[in-house]
Design a protein around this motif. Structure first.
Motif, mmCIF file in Angstrom:
data_model
loop_
_atom_site.group_PDB
_atom_site.id
_atom_site.type_symbol
_atom_site.label_atom_id
_atom_site.label_comp_id
_atom_site.label_asym_id
_atom_site.label_seq_id
_atom_site.Cartn_x
_atom_site.Cartn_y
_atom_site.Cartn_z
ATOM 1 N N TRP A 1 7.433 -3.790 -3.736
ATOM 2 C CA TRP A 1 6.434 -3.744 -2.672
ATOM 3 C C TRP A 1 6.833 -4.511 -1.411
ATOM 4 O O TRP A 1 6.087 -4.501 -0.433
ATOM 5 C CB TRP A 1 5.095 -4.290 -3.188
ATOM 6 N N GLY A 2 7.997 -5.168 -1.416
ATOM 7 C CA GLY A 2 8.426 -5.895 -0.218
ATOM 8 C C GLY A 2 7.558 -7.099 0.070
ATOM 9 O O GLY A 2 7.157 -7.321 1.221
ATOM 10 N N THR A 3 7.249 -7.876 -0.970
ATOM 11 C CA THR A 3 6.389 -9.049 -0.811
ATOM 12 C C THR A 3 7.134 -10.302 -1.250
ATOM 13 O O THR A 3 8.248 -10.231 -1.766
ATOM 14 C CB THR A 3 5.113 -8.909 -1.650
ATOM 15 N N GLY B 1 2.887 -10.865 2.689
ATOM 16 C CA GLY B 1 3.423 -9.600 3.171
ATOM 17 C C GLY B 1 2.392 -8.894 4.034
ATOM 18 O O GLY B 1 1.344 -9.451 4.372
ATOM 19 N N LYS C 1 -0.747 -3.612 3.191
ATOM 20 C CA LYS C 1 -0.517 -2.581 2.180
ATOM 21 C C LYS C 1 0.380 -3.094 1.060
ATOM 22 O O LYS C 1 0.138 -2.821 -0.115
ATOM 23 C CB LYS C 1 0.120 -1.347 2.825
ATOM 24 N N ALA C 2 1.419 -3.831 1.435
ATOM 25 C CA ALA C 2 2.324 -4.373 0.419
ATOM 26 C C ALA C 2 1.592 -5.359 -0.487
ATOM 27 O O ALA C 2 1.774 -5.356 -1.708
ATOM 28 C CB ALA C 2 3.516 -5.046 1.100
#
Length: 753
Positions: free
Chosen positions: A155-157, A181, A184-185
């Motif tokens: 999730w790119g967090t 993040g 949305k992430a």
């Protein structure tokens, strides 16, 4: 007639290819202009901050393979550079990006010494705080934090557990998980965590639904369209939606995703929904089966189900399954030992060295402390001796000894006899790597086999395996004086092999020479024998050696060797510049080119000292040690010109280094092509290998040999690039490294499309 017809056909084919290449060139140049116009400008508050860190913090910030640093940069949006020598973290970006990156870095460093404490000011519009029940914390974290790391990647967090400053006492029921993040992430990561919690604490989502669902509604868009919806299924509906072996469930998710994407395209707004279903997200059915076998501590079934998974996914699947099994660290370690016991007794498993090796490596994720339970230690020793009978699992057998810290005091008299036979097998088969592991576990056998170990070390030295010989000698408890002589032999071996090698080992040889003139003279003589006359001449000058001259036969050998490599064409004009007028004049000539290749040479401490830029007719060698700031601006304009294609080989690092010298941002150097990636695609096209295999061992010289038929002479790479003026051989070497990129581009540019 046939020949003339064939030549006309070839002429037509050549014209068609030329017209296609011209059209592609026009297209690529038009695309580059449009890309330049669309490139975002730096924000008005763009700046640079620095953080002074400790050596331990530097390793923690960098992370394995640099992943932690990349993660902080990705989540914050800032550019981050770690200067390990100066222990400085440089952060570039807008004020908000820099503030967030600094906050994330401080949070990561704080984890090294204890829990991270946050206050009310910690939320910068980038934080979701999630309460996790105490009984689910270990499950959510996973072994060695692997489950959280997987969610971060997906999730790119950035995620870690924290303590809130306002609440002095830690709750015994909950831990607070901080998720950083974009909105949305954060929501995706939050739902993934909640799905895992639901497996450990059924009904937990129902308790916190009213807190979770409305959170951040409308935070992503000004029109308030972003949010989270939930759907509640009845039991019969849920079973139908999930379908047999989750196949229909995947279909439902795919159709929902496709429908959402089509709706976004038609309405040109982003109103996608993340559906939080009151059911844990299911992994592939194979992993669920493996996890079920682990939960039941059924080692035979566990291994049988793992074998059905493709080899490339077996280790990661076992890791996920163990995380989902509900076993704690101690029980997982004992369960894996049971798996090794099954593998040792069953030939079907024991002969699969990779499978047993993966199981043992999962055991190695623990803290590596000696097992206190003598029963477990006895089991581990018995497993090791049984695995030794399977040739494919012998390395794993010794790894088991290392993992459970087994020594001869744990062995019975019967087992000592088996260990004795093991030592004889090792010495008979000349397996140096395994001999080293064996002696670490059982040093008492070294005196018994002293003569044979000495003979083995001698053979290792004869084969050039000096480093392995030194390790075996240490395990065999050799005195320091004898080990010191091995180190001397290693240095002389490095000097000779480095001088003779064409694989770029000359730098290691120079380091082994140190300030000892005897070794320096030996290295130069070996260079003469290898025909490396240019580097030999440079070393004679750098070390102030006298009385060394190549013989006539060595000169002939050097000339013959030079003919095997690419040389600069006679028409190429090479200039070395440092003064402002010279730099601007050279750059103005290169600005007329459609394509340029560039490379850098650096000092031993990594500082770039020379920038070489070449077009088809000109090569400019820019002395970065003497370059002034006003001259650097003209070079920066050359690299920022969107109408010129820039080429390099593994040049991302060069661009990052040049950004500090020239003041040009790496992202603004477009269009840019890395020929190492194109070379890997070329290799994949030539043979049936994947991208990572194609990158293996791929250098500029080897690529030139594969594509153009001749390698590059890389001997001058080991020369002293801080000396001024540069030697003619150094100038030739630097220029050809940049110019050859243009020749390679002509053959590889179709892969860039």
């Amino acid at each position: 007639m046939g020949d003339r017809g064939g030549s006309r056909s070839r002429d037509r084919d050549t014209k068609r290819k030329d017209s296609r290449s011209r059209s592609r060139k026009k297209d690529s140049r038009s695309r580059s202009r449009s890309n330049a116009e669309a490139r975002p400008k730096r924000p008005d508050d763009y700046g640079v901050d620095t953080m002074k860190i400790t050596d331990d913090d530097a390793a923690f910030i960098l992370g394995k393979g640099g992943k932690t640093k990349e993660k902080i940069a990705r989540v914050s949006g800032a550019e981050i550079e770690l200067f390990e020598r100066d222990l400085v973290l440089e952060i570039r970006g807008s004020k908000k990006e820099r503030r967030r990156a600094k906050k994330y870095a401080e949070g990561v460093m704080a984890q090294r010494t204890g829990p991270v404490t946050v206050n009310e000011d910690y939320d910068d519009g980038d934080l979701t705080m999630l309460r996790v029940p105490q009984e689910a914390v270990g499950f959510v974290t996973g072994r060695a934090g692997n489950f959280l790391r997987t969610i971060e990647e997906e999730w790119g967090t950035l995620m870690f557990f924290v303590e809130v400053e306002s609440s002095r006492s830690r709750s015994k029921e909950y831990e607070k998980l901080a998720i950083f993040g974009n909105v949305k992430a954060r929501r995706g990561a939050e739902l993934k965590v909640l799905s895992a919690v639901e497996t450990k604490v059924p009904g937990y989502f129902d308790k916190i639904r009213e807190d979770v669902v409305p959170r951040d509604r409308g935070a992503d868009h000004g029109d308030g369209s972003w949010g989270t919806d939930t759907m509640t299924f009845q039991d019969d509906e849920l079973s139908y939606a999930l379908g047999k072996q989750v196949g229909r469930r995947l279909q439902v998710i795919c159709w929902l995703w496709l429908w959402s994407c089509m709706l976004c395209m038609l309405m040109d707004v982003c109103k996608s929904r993340v559906f939080a279903v009151q059911h844990p997200l299911l992994e592939p059915p194979e992993i669920k089966d493996v996890a079920a076998a682990a939960s039941e501590c059924n080692a035979q079934e566990f291994l049988a189900r793992v074998r059905k998974i493709p080899l490339a996914n077996q280790r990661s699947s076992m890791e996920v399954a163990l995380n989902q099994s509900g076993l704690d660290e101690g029980r997982i370690s004992l369960f894996l030992l049971s798996c090794l016991e099954v593998a040792a007794k069953d030939k079907a498993f024991g002969n699969e060295g990779k499978l047993t090796g993966m199981v043992c490596s999962l055991c190695s994720d623990g803290d590596g402390r000696p097992e206190e339970d003598p029963t477990v230690r006895q089991r581990a020793l018995a497993v090791s001796l049984q695995l030794w009978r399977h040739n494919a699992s012998q390395f794993t057998a010794l790894r088991v000894l290392q993992q459970w810290c087994i020594d001869e005091t744990d062995a019975t008299s019967q087992q000592l006899e088996a260990i004795q036979r093991m030592s004889e097998d090792l010495l008979a088969n000349n397996n140096w790597r395994l001999l080293q592991l064996f002696l670490k576990a059982f040093p008492r056998f070294a005196p018994e086999h002293a003569d044979r170990i000495d003979e083995a070390i001698k053979k290792m030295c004869e084969e050039g395996s000096f480093k392995a010989a030194i390790q075996v000698a240490k395990c065999a408890l050799w005195p320091n004086s004898r080990i010191g002589r091995l180190y001397q032999q290693l240095q002389f071996h490095q000097i000779k092999t480095g001088a003779r090698s064409e694989q770029g080992k000359e730098l290691a040889s120079i380091a082994a020479c140190g300030k000892d003139q005897g070794r320096q003279r030996l290295f130069v003589k070996e260079l003469f024998k290898a025909g490396k006359l240019e580097l030999a001449s440079e070393r004679i000058s750098a070390w102030s050696l006298e009385g060394l001259r190549p013989t006539s036969s060595q000169k002939r050998k050097g000339a013959k060797r030079a003919r095997n490599f690419y040389r600069l064409p006679a028409h190429l004009m090479v200039r070395t510049v440092s003064l402002k007028d010279e730099v601007e004049e050279g750059v103005s000539v290169l600005q007329q080119a459609q394509c340029i290749g560039f490379d850098t040479e650096s000092l031993q401490r990594g500082q770039p000292c020379l920038l070489q830029v070449a077009s088809n007719k000109h090569a400019l060698l820019i002395d970065l040690l003497a370059l002034q700031s006003d001259s650097a601006a003209s070079v920066a304009r050359l690299f920022s010109n969107p109408d010129i294609v820039k080429l390099s080989f593994a040049g991302r690092q060069d661009l990052r280094q040049l950004s500090t010298v020239l003041g040009v941002e790496a992202k603004s150097v477009t269009p840019f092509f890395d020929l190492k990636h194109l070379g890997a695609l070329y290799r994949m096209n030539q043979s049936d290998i994947d991208f990572n295999e194609a990158l293996d061992g791929l250098g500029l010289s080897s690529l030139a040999e594969e594509v153009l038929g001749k390698p590059l002479n890389k001997e001058m790479r080991a020369s002293d690039w801080s000396r001024r003026p540069l030697l003619p051989a150094q100038q030739q070497y630097a220029a050809v490294d940049a110019w050859i990129l243009l020749r390679l581009w002509q053959r590889l540019k179709h892969f860039a499309e």
